[in-house]
Scaffold this motif. Structure first.
Motif, PDB file in Angstrom:
ATOM      1  N   VAL A  93      63.120  38.049   3.687  1.00 22.56           N
ATOM      2  CA  VAL A  93      61.763  37.804   4.193  1.00 22.56           C
ATOM      3  C   VAL A  93      61.447  36.311   4.117  1.00 22.56           C
ATOM      4  O   VAL A  93      61.018  35.688   5.095  1.00 22.56           O
ATOM      5  CB  VAL A  93      60.728  38.615   3.391  1.00 22.56           C
ATOM      6  N   ALA A  94      61.678  35.724   2.913  1.00 25.89           N
ATOM      7  CA  ALA A  94      61.401  34.298   2.726  1.00 25.89           C
ATOM      8  C   ALA A  94      62.258  33.455   3.680  1.00 25.89           C
ATOM      9  O   ALA A  94      61.779  32.488   4.270  1.00 25.89           O
ATOM     10  CB  ALA A  94      61.678  33.897   1.278  1.00 25.89           C
ATOM     11  N   TYR A  95      63.508  33.856   3.846  1.00 29.60           N
ATOM     12  CA  TYR A  95      64.429  33.143   4.733  1.00 29.60           C
ATOM     13  C   TYR A  95      63.894  33.158   6.156  1.00 29.60           C
ATOM     14  O   TYR A  95      63.837  32.137   6.834  1.00 29.60           O
ATOM     15  CB  TYR A  95      65.803  33.809   4.677  1.00 29.60           C
ATOM     16  N   TRP A  96      63.483  34.347   6.569  1.00 22.34           N
ATOM     17  CA  TRP A  96      63.007  34.484   7.940  1.00 22.34           C
ATOM     18  C   TRP A  96      61.743  33.658   8.168  1.00 22.34           C
ATOM     19  O   TRP A  96      61.625  32.956   9.164  1.00 22.34           O
ATOM     20  CB  TRP A  96      62.758  35.965   8.258  1.00 22.34           C
ATOM     21  N   ILE A  97      60.814  33.716   7.216  1.00 26.12           N
ATOM     22  CA  ILE A  97      59.577  32.945   7.382  1.00 26.12           C
ATOM     23  C   ILE A  97      59.881  31.448   7.398  1.00 26.12           C
ATOM     24  O   ILE A  97      59.373  30.704   8.231  1.00 26.12           O
ATOM     25  CB  ILE A  97      58.550  33.271   6.272  1.00 26.12           C
ATOM     26  N   ALA A  98      60.749  31.004   6.477  1.00 29.20           N
ATOM     27  CA  ALA A  98      61.027  29.573   6.362  1.00 29.20           C
ATOM     28  C   ALA A  98      61.740  29.043   7.605  1.00 29.20           C
ATOM     29  O   ALA A  98      61.441  27.950   8.081  1.00 29.20           O
ATOM     30  CB  ALA A  98      61.867  29.302   5.109  1.00 29.20           C
ATOM     31  N   PHE A  99      62.695  29.816   8.134  1.00 29.75           N
ATOM     32  CA  PHE A  99      63.533  29.281   9.216  1.00 29.75           C
ATOM     33  C   PHE A  99      63.096  29.732  10.596  1.00 29.75           C
ATOM     34  O   PHE A  99      63.378  29.082  11.579  1.00 29.75           O
ATOM     35  CB  PHE A  99      65.001  29.662   8.986  1.00 29.75           C
ATOM     36  N   LYS A 105      54.148  30.819  10.274  1.00 23.96           N
ATOM     37  CA  LYS A 105      54.482  30.696   8.849  1.00 23.96           C
ATOM     38  C   LYS A 105      53.316  31.010   7.918  1.00 23.96           C
ATOM     39  O   LYS A 105      53.428  31.845   7.027  1.00 23.96           O
ATOM     40  CB  LYS A 105      54.955  29.260   8.554  1.00 23.96           C
ATOM     41  N   ASN A 106      52.192  30.309   8.132  1.00 20.69           N
ATOM     42  CA  ASN A 106      51.075  30.447   7.195  1.00 20.69           C
ATOM     43  C   ASN A 106      50.491  31.853   7.200  1.00 20.69           C
ATOM     44  O   ASN A 106      50.137  32.387   6.164  1.00 20.69           O
ATOM     45  CB  ASN A 106      49.993  29.415   7.505  1.00 20.69           C
ATOM     46  N   TYR A 177      60.576  31.059  -0.777  1.00 20.74           N
ATOM     47  CA  TYR A 177      60.151  30.438   0.478  1.00 20.74           C
ATOM     48  C   TYR A 177      60.106  28.911   0.344  1.00 20.74           C
ATOM     49  O   TYR A 177      60.630  28.193   1.182  1.00 20.74           O
ATOM     50  CB  TYR A 177      58.772  30.969   0.895  1.00 20.74           C
ATOM     51  N   VAL A 178      59.508  28.454  -0.751  1.00 25.12           N
ATOM     52  CA  VAL A 178      59.360  27.000  -0.932  1.00 25.12           C
ATOM     53  C   VAL A 178      60.729  26.322  -0.958  1.00 25.12           C
ATOM     54  O   VAL A 178      60.954  25.310  -0.297  1.00 25.12           O
ATOM     55  CB  VAL A 178      58.563  26.686  -2.220  1.00 25.12           C
ATOM     56  N   SER A 179      61.669  26.891  -1.698  1.00 21.86           N
ATOM     57  CA  SER A 179      62.967  26.222  -1.796  1.00 21.86           C
ATOM     58  C   SER A 179      63.747  26.316  -0.484  1.00 21.86           C
ATOM     59  O   SER A 179      64.460  25.385  -0.122  1.00 21.86           O
ATOM     60  CB  SER A 179      63.788  26.786  -2.952  1.00 21.86           C
ATOM     61  N   LEU A 180      63.596  27.420   0.232  1.00 22.70           N
ATOM     62  CA  LEU A 180      64.296  27.541   1.519  1.00 22.70           C
ATOM     63  C   LEU A 180      63.689  26.609   2.560  1.00 22.70           C
ATOM     64  O   LEU A 180      64.396  25.989   3.349  1.00 22.70           O
ATOM     65  CB  LEU A 180      64.229  28.985   2.020  1.00 22.70           C
ATOM     66  N   GLU A 181      62.367  26.510   2.506  1.00 23.32           N
ATOM     67  CA  GLU A 181      61.662  25.714   3.504  1.00 23.32           C
ATOM     68  C   GLU A 181      62.048  24.240   3.404  1.00 23.32           C
ATOM     69  O   GLU A 181      62.016  23.518   4.386  1.00 23.32           O
ATOM     70  CB  GLU A 181      60.155  25.897   3.291  1.00 23.32           C
ATOM     71  N   PHE A 207      72.486  29.078   0.468  1.00 22.81           N
ATOM     72  CA  PHE A 207      72.199  29.769  -0.792  1.00 22.81           C
ATOM     73  C   PHE A 207      72.228  28.833  -2.005  1.00 22.81           C
ATOM     74  O   PHE A 207      71.282  28.826  -2.790  1.00 22.81           O
ATOM     75  CB  PHE A 207      73.128  30.973  -0.999  1.00 22.81           C
ATOM     76  N   PRO A 208      73.288  28.008  -2.178  1.00 19.64           N
ATOM     77  CA  PRO A 208      73.259  27.089  -3.327  1.00 19.64           C
ATOM     78  C   PRO A 208      72.027  26.194  -3.341  1.00 19.64           C
ATOM     79  O   PRO A 208      71.464  25.930  -4.399  1.00 19.64           O
ATOM     80  CB  PRO A 208      74.517  26.241  -3.147  1.00 19.64           C
ATOM     81  N   LEU A 209      71.575  25.763  -2.163  1.00 20.19           N
ATOM     82  CA  LEU A 209      70.410  24.878  -2.130  1.00 20.19           C
ATOM     83  C   LEU A 209      69.113  25.631  -2.400  1.00 20.19           C
ATOM     84  O   LEU A 209      68.102  25.020  -2.729  1.00 20.19           O
ATOM     85  CB  LEU A 209      70.335  24.154  -0.782  1.00 20.19           C
ATOM     86  N   SER A 210      69.142  26.972  -2.272  1.00 23.88           N
ATOM     87  CA  SER A 210      67.932  27.742  -2.552  1.00 23.88           C
ATOM     88  C   SER A 210      67.892  28.228  -3.998  1.00 23.88           C
ATOM     89  O   SER A 210      66.946  28.892  -4.397  1.00 23.88           O
ATOM     90  CB  SER A 210      67.826  28.942  -1.601  1.00 23.88           C
TER      91      SER A 210
END
Lengths: 289, 369
Positions: A93-99, A105-106, A177-181, A207-210
């Motif tokens: 979910v977070a991935y989809w919203i971020a990307f 988004k909001n 979400y924050v880290s993926l965004e 994934f490592p960056l999230s």
């Protein structure tokens, strides 16, 4: 003029800025904690007329562990399960919203936070209806033979885990979400440019960056979930009670303050130990990104 | 000539091309970013896509890299249409403008990333990463993280990470844009040296005409999603074919006139200017003649001449710039300061002359009579 104080005591400025928060913590966290520690070593009984006295009663701790091992184990089992499920559910979910969220988004984030506009208790009570014996979920699960006819979901461990997962999901989804965004899309393009398929690019780069978000989310979910009692109380049965239920009933029902305080400390110590091990395993730098 | 004019797809290819773009078009909603460009790039050349921002050069590069799907057209790499393939199936690597180094991986792992995906392991992997870092002059930084490196070093690592895979084509998206001037000049020469060393076809996107001129064997000048002109740097500079190219690449004096013969143009004031037959290219009617400021002489008789008055002068060390008002329009002149006291005062009348060979012709601007 007003700033003169800060200029003259340049070295003191950070401390002045920290002071309100520190005082707050001292007054409302450290002092009660010390009081709780004191209480956990008292002895006496309600029959003796509420007369608890400080006696270095370490036996409060040993009897708490001996008498409620099951509840302790269940707390960490349910909290762990809920954390893992929340992670698996909210990551996509977070991935989809971020990307892919784009200009929505909001609004989509608002949907994640929306349940918080209703109080915790009401939200959990709503799950009683959702999971009730003649409710939609039970009928559906019976139809697909996941539960036998006449079986229940409410008043089982499954219901408790479902409730905890639901209640703490935003604490998982938002840090994710924050880290993926924050991930630079060019990095994913670079990975694909260097012969990584979409899946490989996800495993090796996205994934490592999230991970900072994963760590923050799991901690924010696991820690409060381990001490939760509302879900077990409203959606479980005595056989699915967690240590939070015991502490709650000892404090508010039986007024056995020393035992409740000792259990609180044990719970805190175990959580602290688990978090330290976790931080060591994933690396402390992940906590701060 | 290093740059071949695009040939229709059915015609047999005369030389080996690394990249052929055929009718390549990219539309974003109703904006046409790239408008049906066709282009052949020879093997082993340093090639620049030059143009102002928004001209479609980066979109073209991203389509070659596989990051944008073309709306129409073909992209052939070594004769194979790769337009439907994802980036990871193309024998192309990119140096990104932001470098896009993986922040969580060491320099070694960054450079090894592509090789690992292709199954290179052990000693072979270490040797190739080492060689690549040596090529960019950064051996010994293997264990660092990208954020511990300077911008210039990160840029070199990005280059090493792409080159280590020995791709058919290396794409560079304004790779020097974030560097300061001195470092940029250094890297321009360095890039040129590395390209000559490895012999891989480089396609370099830039908006900096000087950078393109310094490095590239061939340049394509793009504007509004189309190719304005392609050629070697000197061809483009000496013989621009459109007003845009004449203005974008260096400074040009453009004077309107009417073609009166195959090699003569009559300016507004009646002066006749001679030019090579091929630059007029059979045009008739209103055209513009062009001449570069440094090709004009004060006095003399180089073939073409024009009289005027000095309106402004600016001394800039190696040369003095004059703006001369002539009946045909204002003309900029650069005069080398090859002897002391050679400057001419403002208001003085003089005659400018230049060689017919230095004269080029472009179309008249639309809307002018």
């Amino acid at each position: 003029m007003g700033l003169g104080l800060f200029h003259r005591h340049r070295g003191a400025t950070p401390y002045l800025l920290l002071a309100p928060g520190m005082l707050w913590l001292a007054a409302f966290f450290l002092v009660p904690l010390g009081f709780l520690a004191y209480q956990s070593l008292e002895s006496g009984s309600i029959i003796a007329g509420f007369g608890y006295a400080f006696t270095w009663a370490w036996s409060n701790y040993s009897s708490a562990v001996r008498g409620y091992t099951g509840e302790f184990e269940r707390s960490f089992e349910y909290a762990g399960l809920a954390t893992v499920i929340a992670l698996v559910v909210s990551y996509p979910v977070a991935y989809w919203i971020a990307f892919r969220g784009g200009r929505w988004k909001n609004l989509l984030l608002l949907f994640i936070v929306a349940p918080f506009f209703v109080t915790y208790l009401i939200r959990t009570l709503a799950w009683q209806t959702i999971l009730s014996d003649h409710g939609l979920v039970v009928r559906l699960l019976t139809d697909i033979h996941l539960i036998s006819p006449g079986g229940r979901v409410l008043a089982t461990g499954t219901a408790v885990v479902a409730g905890i997962t639901y209640n703490f999901l935003p604490f998982m989804a938002l840090p994710l979400y924050v880290s993926l965004e924050q991930i630079d899309q060019t990095l994913i393009e670079a990975a694909e440019d260097l012969y990584a398929s979409k899946w490989r690019a996800f495993l090796r780069v996205t994934f490592p960056l999230s991970l900072p978000g994963v760590v923050a989310g799991t901690l924010l979910t696991f820690i409060p979930a381990a001490g939760d009692f509302i879900n077990a109380q409203l959606l479980g049965s005595p056989t699915s009670h967690m240590i939070g239920n015991v502490i709650q009933s000892k404090f508010l029902g039986l007024q056995d303050y020393p035992a409740a305080a000792a259990m609180s400390f044990i719970l805190m110590a175990i959580i602290l130990a688990l978090v330290l091990v976790y931080a060591r395993v994933v690396g402390t730098e992940k906590l701060t990104g | 000539m290093t740059v071949e004019a695009a040939v229709p797809p059915e015609a047999p290819a005369a030389t080996e091309y690394d990249i052929r773009l055929i009718g390549l078009t990219k539309r974003f909603d109703d904006v046409v970013a790239v408008d049906g460009i066709s282009l052949d790039i020879d093997r082993g050349k340093f090639f620049a896509l030059l143009g102002p921002s928004g001209c479609g050069k980066t979109t073209t590069l991203r389509m070659i890299g596989g990051f944008e799907e073309p709306t129409e057209g073909r992209i052939e790499l070594g004769g194979v249409d790769v337009a439907p393939l994802p980036p990871y199936k193309r024998d192309v690597n990119t140096v990104f403008q932001s470098y896009a180094l993986f922040p969580h991986l060491t320099i070694f792992e960054n450079v090894a990333f592509g090789l690992r995906r292709r199954g290179v392991k052990g000693g072979d992997l270490r040797r190739r990463v080492g060689e690549s870092l040596e090529l960019v002059g950064l051996a010994g930084l293997e264990r660092r993280k990208p954020r511990q490196l300077s911008g210039g070093q990160q840029q070199r690592i990005a280059l090493a990470r792409a080159l280590v895979n020995r791709p058919r084509v290396l794409l560079l998206d304004e790779p020097l844009g974030a560097l300061d001037l001195k470092l940029r000049k250094e890297m321009q020469l360095e890039l040129k040296r590395i390209q000559a060393d490895v012999g891989i076809t480089f396609v370099h996107v830039t908006h900096d005409q000087e950078e393109a001129m310094t490095m590239a064997d061939g340049i394509v000048i793009m504007n509004g999603g189309r190719i304005e002109q392609l050629g070697t740097p000197s061809e483009l500079y000496e013989r621009p074919r459109t007003p845009f190219v004449a203005g974008f690449l260096g400074v040009s004096n453009l004077l309107e006139g009417t073609a009166v013969a195959g090699d003569r143009v009559k300016l507004a004031d009646g002066t006749e200017v001679q030019c090579p037959h091929e630059v007029l290219g059979g045009r008739t009617g209103t055209v513009q003649i062009g001449v570069r400021p440094e090709k004009l002489r004060i006095g003399g008789d180089a073939g073409n001449s024009l009289s005027g008055t000095i309106a402004e002068s600016a001394y800039i060390g190696v040369s003095t710039q004059y703006i001369v008002e002539t009946p045909a329009g204002p003309v900029t002149v650069y005069v080398q300061n090859d002897r002391p006291g050679g400057q001419v005062a403002t208001g003085e009348r003089l005659t400018l002359s230049w060689s017919p060979e230095s004269t080029f012709v472009v179309d008249a601007l639309e809307g002018s009579s």
